[in-house]
Design an enzyme around this catalytic site. Structure first.
Site, mmCIF file in Angstrom:
data_model
loop_
_atom_site.group_PDB
_atom_site.id
_atom_site.type_symbol
_atom_site.label_atom_id
_atom_site.label_comp_id
_atom_site.label_asym_id
_atom_site.label_seq_id
_atom_site.Cartn_x
_atom_site.Cartn_y
_atom_site.Cartn_z
ATOM 1 N N GLY A 1 0.834 -1.209 0.000
ATOM 2 C CA GLY A 1 0.000 0.000 0.000
ATOM 3 C C GLY A 1 0.859 1.246 0.000
ATOM 4 O O GLY A 1 0.561 2.239 0.672
ATOM 5 N N ALA B 1 4.163 7.779 3.049
ATOM 6 C CA ALA B 1 4.977 8.478 4.049
ATOM 7 C C ALA B 1 6.019 7.548 4.655
ATOM 8 O O ALA B 1 7.157 7.953 4.917
ATOM 9 C CB ALA B 1 4.073 9.049 5.142
ATOM 10 N N ASP C 1 1.702 -1.965 -4.623
ATOM 11 C CA ASP C 1 0.353 -1.396 -4.558
ATOM 12 C C ASP C 1 -0.462 -1.919 -5.753
ATOM 13 O O ASP C 1 0.091 -2.242 -6.800
ATOM 14 C CB ASP C 1 0.420 0.139 -4.604
ATOM 15 C CG ASP C 1 -0.772 0.804 -3.933
ATOM 16 O OD1 ASP C 1 -0.592 1.499 -2.909
ATOM 17 O OD2 ASP C 1 -1.900 0.610 -4.446
ATOM 18 N N ASP D 1 -1.214 -7.160 -5.602
ATOM 19 C CA ASP D 1 -2.420 -7.260 -4.771
ATOM 20 C C ASP D 1 -2.080 -8.164 -3.598
ATOM 21 O O ASP D 1 -1.751 -9.341 -3.802
ATOM 22 C CB ASP D 1 -3.567 -7.863 -5.591
ATOM 23 C CG ASP D 1 -4.878 -7.900 -4.815
ATOM 24 O OD1 ASP D 1 -5.938 -7.996 -5.466
ATOM 25 O OD2 ASP D 1 -4.847 -7.851 -3.563
ATOM 26 N N TYR E 1 -14.197 -3.471 10.286
ATOM 27 C CA TYR E 1 -12.869 -2.832 10.270
ATOM 28 C C TYR E 1 -12.238 -2.943 11.646
ATOM 29 O O TYR E 1 -11.068 -3.291 11.795
ATOM 30 C CB TYR E 1 -13.006 -1.375 9.853
ATOM 31 C CG TYR E 1 -11.720 -0.604 9.777
ATOM 32 C CD1 TYR E 1 -11.295 0.185 10.850
ATOM 33 C CD2 TYR E 1 -10.936 -0.646 8.632
ATOM 34 C CE1 TYR E 1 -10.117 0.900 10.784
ATOM 35 C CE2 TYR E 1 -9.744 0.081 8.556
ATOM 36 C CZ TYR E 1 -9.350 0.854 9.641
ATOM 37 O OH TYR E 1 -8.166 1.565 9.584
ATOM 38 N N LYS F 1 -8.608 -4.886 12.753
ATOM 39 C CA LYS F 1 -7.485 -4.206 13.411
ATOM 40 C C LYS F 1 -7.191 -4.800 14.787
ATOM 41 O O LYS F 1 -6.031 -4.866 15.199
ATOM 42 C CB LYS F 1 -7.754 -2.705 13.483
ATOM 43 C CG LYS F 1 -7.811 -2.029 12.104
ATOM 44 C CD LYS F 1 -6.541 -2.276 11.280
ATOM 45 C CE LYS F 1 -6.569 -1.534 9.966
ATOM 46 N NZ LYS F 1 -5.351 -1.730 9.154
HETATM 47 N N1 LIG Z 1 -6.363 6.955 7.470
HETATM 48 C C1 LIG Z 1 -6.574 6.628 8.735
HETATM 49 O O1 LIG Z 1 -7.277 7.334 9.479
HETATM 50 C C2 LIG Z 1 -5.973 5.394 9.311
HETATM 51 C C3 LIG Z 1 -5.510 4.364 8.496
HETATM 52 N N2 LIG Z 1 -4.986 3.241 9.095
HETATM 53 C C4 LIG Z 1 -4.490 2.141 8.268
HETATM 54 O O2 LIG Z 1 -3.368 2.587 7.526
HETATM 55 C C5 LIG Z 1 -3.212 1.776 6.354
HETATM 56 C C6 LIG Z 1 -3.065 2.677 5.146
HETATM 57 O O3 LIG Z 1 -4.256 3.427 5.046
HETATM 58 P P1 LIG Z 1 -4.314 4.899 4.410
HETATM 59 O O4 LIG Z 1 -2.946 5.338 4.048
HETATM 60 O O5 LIG Z 1 -5.149 5.728 5.294
HETATM 61 O O6 LIG Z 1 -5.173 4.546 3.119
HETATM 62 P P2 LIG Z 1 -5.045 4.999 1.591
HETATM 63 O O7 LIG Z 1 -6.295 4.497 0.948
HETATM 64 O O8 LIG Z 1 -4.685 6.417 1.497
HETATM 65 O O9 LIG Z 1 -3.796 4.123 1.069
HETATM 66 C C7 LIG Z 1 -3.901 2.718 1.074
HETATM 67 C C8 LIG Z 1 -3.089 2.180 -0.087
HETATM 68 O O10 LIG Z 1 -3.220 0.757 -0.074
HETATM 69 C C9 LIG Z 1 -3.478 0.314 -1.391
HETATM 70 N N3 LIG Z 1 -4.211 -0.966 -1.378
HETATM 71 C C10 LIG Z 1 -5.513 -1.177 -1.076
HETATM 72 N N4 LIG Z 1 -5.830 -2.472 -1.231
HETATM 73 C C11 LIG Z 1 -4.697 -3.121 -1.639
HETATM 74 C C12 LIG Z 1 -4.375 -4.461 -1.967
HETATM 75 N N5 LIG Z 1 -5.309 -5.414 -1.951
HETATM 76 N N6 LIG Z 1 -3.101 -4.759 -2.336
HETATM 77 C C13 LIG Z 1 -2.161 -3.780 -2.385
HETATM 78 N N7 LIG Z 1 -2.396 -2.482 -2.103
HETATM 79 C C14 LIG Z 1 -3.655 -2.155 -1.730
HETATM 80 C C15 LIG Z 1 -4.278 1.429 -2.046
HETATM 81 O O11 LIG Z 1 -4.198 1.377 -3.464
HETATM 82 C C16 LIG Z 1 -3.615 2.663 -1.454
HETATM 83 O O12 LIG Z 1 -2.560 3.129 -2.257
HETATM 84 C C17 LIG Z 1 -4.460 0.880 6.314
HETATM 85 O O13 LIG Z 1 -4.132 -0.401 6.829
HETATM 86 C C18 LIG Z 1 -5.438 1.585 7.246
HETATM 87 O O14 LIG Z 1 -6.371 0.696 7.806
HETATM 88 C C19 LIG Z 1 -4.873 3.096 10.457
HETATM 89 C C20 LIG Z 1 -5.310 4.096 11.275
HETATM 90 C C21 LIG Z 1 -5.879 5.319 10.771
HETATM 91 C C1 LIG Z 2 -13.873 5.597 11.151
HETATM 92 C C2 LIG Z 2 -12.466 5.032 10.866
HETATM 93 C C3 LIG Z 2 -11.546 6.116 10.383
HETATM 94 C C4 LIG Z 2 -10.287 5.905 9.904
HETATM 95 C C5 LIG Z 2 -9.593 4.601 10.009
HETATM 96 C C6 LIG Z 2 -8.972 4.370 11.334
HETATM 97 O O1 LIG Z 2 -8.370 3.337 11.529
HETATM 98 C C7 LIG Z 2 -9.095 5.417 12.361
HETATM 99 C C8 LIG Z 2 -9.189 5.104 13.672
HETATM 100 C C9 LIG Z 2 -9.205 6.248 14.598
HETATM 101 C C10 LIG Z 2 -9.622 6.247 15.846
HETATM 102 C C11 LIG Z 2 -10.292 5.153 16.533
HETATM 103 C C12 LIG Z 2 -10.725 5.435 17.790
HETATM 104 C C13 LIG Z 2 -11.446 4.460 18.620
HETATM 105 C C14 LIG Z 2 -11.923 4.969 19.789
HETATM 106 C C15 LIG Z 2 -12.746 4.182 20.725
HETATM 107 O O2 LIG Z 2 -12.626 2.808 20.452
HETATM 108 C C16 LIG Z 2 -12.318 4.398 22.201
HETATM 109 O O3 LIG Z 2 -12.691 3.294 22.923
HETATM 110 C C17 LIG Z 2 -10.813 4.638 22.373
HETATM 111 C C18 LIG Z 2 -10.000 3.415 22.116
HETATM 112 C C19 LIG Z 2 -8.780 3.298 22.700
HETATM 113 C C20 LIG Z 2 -8.277 4.388 23.628
HETATM 114 C C21 LIG Z 2 -6.796 4.307 23.824
HETATM 115 C C22 LIG Z 2 -6.382 5.499 24.652
HETATM 116 O O4 LIG Z 2 -7.018 6.586 24.495
HETATM 117 O O5 LIG Z 2 -5.434 5.358 25.433
#
Ligand SMILES: NC(=O)C1=CN([C@@H]2O[C@H](COP(=O)(O)OP(=O)(O)OC[C@H]3O[C@@H](n4cnc5c(N)ncnc54)[C@H](O)[C@@H]3O)[C@@H](O)[C@H]2O)C=CC1
Ligand SMILES: CC/C=C\CC(=O)/C=C/C=C\C=C\C=C\[C@@H](O)[C@@H](O)C/C=C\CCC(=O)O
Length: 257
Positions: free
Chosen positions: A12, A20, A36, A64, A151, A155
């Protein structure tokens, strides 16, 4: 672990957090294979990175993570091109509650598949030279997101797999550290698409807005810095590192009595 001369694979890698991570690795002297499914974005990024860091520092392959054959090819091409494999950033993921089986397939099944295939190449017990695997989990792996239960489950699974596999690796002598990074909300395409990806629970997006208000939104660079710590700090294995704008902390889990 100093990164200069080390060889990394990022899944990805073409966008968001993976992009990044790739840039942070290159900035610190590593060579990187970018994987990717988005071929256009991946090729464009590789060309840009090669201009900045040199032709010999990056390789892009359309891949993939759901395909065992494509992952194996990518690892073999990495070793053939750069001479080895020291770091895996197991990062590819999606959020789509209306395609829950695909979400499980990419976010959990593929994370396990890619990690296991990487260990075949990296483990000192199978001719590798050791190294580190960083699985991209989420804060949603530490607590529930009611708007996206599938989701959330994936995770949680990534964190459990990371902790158990890290312990297994240490006990087996693989020489491979395995850690999870658990970001909160991060400004990426995945984040931007959330309201349209909640399926029958789209009415719960308000809860996400409340959590966003509470925890804030990270930039991808704010994820890359603690990621770098997890990669380079050789004392870290089996850890889950929570990253939100106000803090980063290594999570302590309730132990069994
Ligand atoms: N954006 C957020 O708020 C958060 C994201 N994450 C995790 O971070 C990771 C990256 O997510 P982002 O950068 O936000 O998403 P993004 O959508 O910006 O980038 C994800 C990349 O993965 C690629 N991808 C998707 N399916 C694929 C596959 N089957 N094989 C190969 N590549 C594939 C996409 O083409 C894309 O380039 C994910 O695991 C996501 O769950 C975790 C916490 C927060
Ligand atoms: C809607 C999903 C958006 C983007 C993808 C992603 O992975 C983002 C996650 C961002 C935050 C998740 C927060 C979850 C919060 C609740 O489950 C609370 O119970 C807090 C969970 C842990 C707390 C840990 C701490 O504050 O020390």
């Amino acid at each position: 672990m100093a990164l200069n001369g080390k060889i990394a694979v990022v899944t990805g890698a073409a966008n968001g957090i993976g992009k990044a991570m790739t840039e942070k690795l290159l900035q610190n002297g590593a060579k990187v294979t970018l994987l990717d499914v988005n071929e256009t974005a991946g090729k464009n990024l590789m060309e840009s990175l090669q201009k900045e860091y040199g032709q010999e520092k990056t390789l892009f392959m359309k891949c993939d993570v759901e395909s065992e054959e494509q992952i194996k090819d990518a690892f073999h091409k990495t070793i053939e091109t750069f001479g080895g494999m020291d770091i895996l950033c197991n990062n590819a993921g999606i959020l789509d509650e209306s395609q829950w089986e695909k979400t499980v397939s990419i976010n959990l099944v593929a994370v396990i598949r890619v990690a296991n295939l990487a260990l075949e190449q990296m483990s000192k017990l199978s001719g590798g030279r050791g190294g580190v695997i960083i699985n991209t989990a989420s804060m949603a792996g530490l607590g529930p997101l009611p708007s996206c239960p599938v989701y959330t489950a994936t995770k949680h699974g990534v964190i459990g797999f990371t902790r158990a596999m890290g312990a297994a690796s240490a006990a087996s002598g693989y020489g491979v550290r395995i850690n999870a990074i658990c970001p909160g909300f991060v400004q990426t395409d995945l984040f931007s698409r959330i309201p349209s990806k909640l399926g029958k629970l789209s009415h719960l997006d308000d809860l996400n807005q409340q959590l966003i208000e509470k925890f804030g939104i990270l930039t991808v660079s704010e994820v890359a810095d603690p990621f770098f710590e997890l990669v380079t700090d050789e004392t870290k294995n089996g850890e889950a590192l929570l990253v939100v704008p106000s803090r980063k902390q290594y999570v302590t889990f309730p132990g069994l009595p």
